[in-house]
Design a protein around this motif. Structure first.
Motif, short mmCIF file in Angstrom:
data_model
loop_
_atom_site.label_atom_id
_atom_site.label_comp_id
_atom_site.label_asym_id
_atom_site.label_seq_id
_atom_site.Cartn_x
_atom_site.Cartn_y
_atom_site.Cartn_z
N TYR A 166 0.84 -1.19 0.00
CA TYR A 166 0.00 0.00 0.00
C TYR A 166 0.88 1.26 0.00
O TYR A 166 0.66 2.18 -0.79
N GLN A 167 1.87 1.29 0.87
CA GLN A 167 2.76 2.46 0.93
C GLN A 167 3.60 2.59 -0.33
O GLN A 167 3.79 3.69 -0.84
N PHE A 168 4.12 1.47 -0.83
CA PHE A 168 4.89 1.51 -2.08
C PHE A 168 4.04 2.10 -3.20
O PHE A 168 4.49 2.97 -3.94
N GLY A 169 2.82 1.60 -3.36
CA GLY A 169 1.95 2.06 -4.43
C GLY A 169 1.58 3.52 -4.29
O GLY A 169 1.62 4.29 -5.26
N PHE A 170 1.24 3.93 -3.08
CA PHE A 170 0.85 5.32 -2.86
C PHE A 170 2.00 6.27 -3.17
O PHE A 170 1.84 7.26 -3.88
N HIS A 171 3.18 5.99 -2.64
CA HIS A 171 4.31 6.90 -2.84
C HIS A 171 4.85 6.85 -4.26
O HIS A 171 5.32 7.87 -4.78
N ALA A 172 4.78 5.70 -4.89
CA ALA A 172 5.21 5.63 -6.29
C ALA A 172 4.28 6.48 -7.16
O ALA A 172 4.75 7.22 -8.03
N ALA A 173 2.99 6.40 -6.93
CA ALA A 173 2.03 7.21 -7.70
C ALA A 173 2.20 8.69 -7.39
O ALA A 173 2.16 9.53 -8.29
N HIS A 174 2.41 9.02 -6.14
CA HIS A 174 2.57 10.42 -5.75
C HIS A 174 3.86 11.01 -6.31
O HIS A 174 3.86 12.12 -6.85
N TRP A 183 15.24 4.04 -0.43
CA TRP A 183 15.68 3.84 -1.81
C TRP A 183 15.51 5.11 -2.63
O TRP A 183 16.42 5.55 -3.31
N TYR A 184 14.30 5.68 -2.59
CA TYR A 184 14.02 6.92 -3.32
C TYR A 184 13.95 8.08 -2.34
O TYR A 184 12.93 8.33 -1.72
N GLY A 185 15.04 8.75 -2.19
CA GLY A 185 15.11 9.90 -1.29
C GLY A 185 16.45 9.96 -0.62
O GLY A 185 17.09 11.01 -0.60
N VAL A 186 16.90 8.83 -0.06
CA VAL A 186 18.21 8.81 0.60
C VAL A 186 19.28 8.35 -0.39
O VAL A 186 20.26 9.05 -0.61
N LEU A 187 19.08 7.16 -0.97
CA LEU A 187 20.10 6.63 -1.89
C LEU A 187 19.99 7.20 -3.30
O LEU A 187 21.01 7.45 -3.94
N ARG A 188 18.77 7.36 -3.77
CA ARG A 188 18.55 7.82 -5.14
C ARG A 188 17.62 9.02 -5.14
O ARG A 188 16.89 9.23 -4.19
N PRO A 189 17.62 9.79 -6.23
CA PRO A 189 16.68 10.92 -6.28
C PRO A 189 15.23 10.45 -6.36
O PRO A 189 14.94 9.33 -6.78
N VAL A 190 14.35 11.33 -5.94
CA VAL A 190 12.92 11.04 -5.98
C VAL A 190 12.49 10.98 -7.45
O VAL A 190 12.89 11.84 -8.24
N PRO A 191 11.70 9.97 -7.87
CA PRO A 191 11.27 9.88 -9.26
C PRO A 191 10.49 11.12 -9.67
O PRO A 191 9.69 11.67 -8.91
N GLY A 192 10.75 11.58 -10.89
CA GLY A 192 10.06 12.73 -11.43
C GLY A 192 10.63 14.07 -10.97
O GLY A 192 10.10 15.11 -11.32
N GLU A 193 11.70 14.03 -10.18
CA GLU A 193 12.29 15.26 -9.67
C GLU A 193 13.18 15.88 -10.76
O GLU A 193 13.95 15.19 -11.41
N GLU A 194 13.06 17.19 -10.92
CA GLU A 194 13.93 17.88 -11.86
C GLU A 194 15.32 17.98 -11.26
O GLU A 194 15.49 18.32 -10.10
N ARG A 195 16.31 17.65 -12.04
CA ARG A 195 17.68 17.68 -11.52
C ARG A 195 18.40 18.92 -11.91
O ARG A 195 18.22 19.57 -12.80
#
Length: 123
Positions: free
Chosen positions: A51-59, A111-123
């Motif tokens: 549930y958390q994976f799906g919600f945050h991936a969509a967000h 995984w997304y935030g500490v180790l890698r950038p947040v998906p969809g984030e402008e770099r």
């Protein structure tokens, strides 16, 4: 606040929540009048993680503009609350679902935030 910084804060708060949950459980089990928590349901644990994976991936990916459109974000939050209300009333499942939600948030944000950038984030 940048999206990555917010993700790191979410990771830290969720990790603190897991530690606090374990701390409270440890001290409550020492009391004589405490019956103990319900057993953790593996199904509830996995459901909470997914549930958390799906919600945050969509967000993070702004699926259907749920992050950028305030009304759609509100509607998703409302539906999310309704889904949580419709969970089985079994205490073990709910306890597992809530614990799985914290674990899922920690894993996803690590995984997304500490180790890698947040998906969809402008770099």
């Amino acid at each position: 606040m940048t999206r990555r910084r917010r993700a790191v804060v979410e990771f830290l708060v969720s990790a603190l929540g897991l530690v606090l949950q374990a701390y409270v459980l440890k001290h409550l089990t020492r009391r004589d009048d405490y019956d103990g928590p319900p057993a953790v349901s593996p199904t509830g644990l996995v459901a909470g993680i997914l549930y958390q994976f799906g919600f945050h991936a969509a967000h993070d990916r702004d699926v259907a503009r749920i992050r950028t459109d305030r009304y759609r974000g509100f509607a998703v939050g409302l539906c999310s609350g309704l889904v949580r209300r419709r969970l089985p009333s079994d205490g073990a499942f709910r306890y597992g679902f809530d614990t799985g939600g914290l674990v899922g948030m920690v894993l996803y944000r690590f995984w997304y935030g500490v180790l890698r950038p947040v998906p969809g984030e402008e770099r």
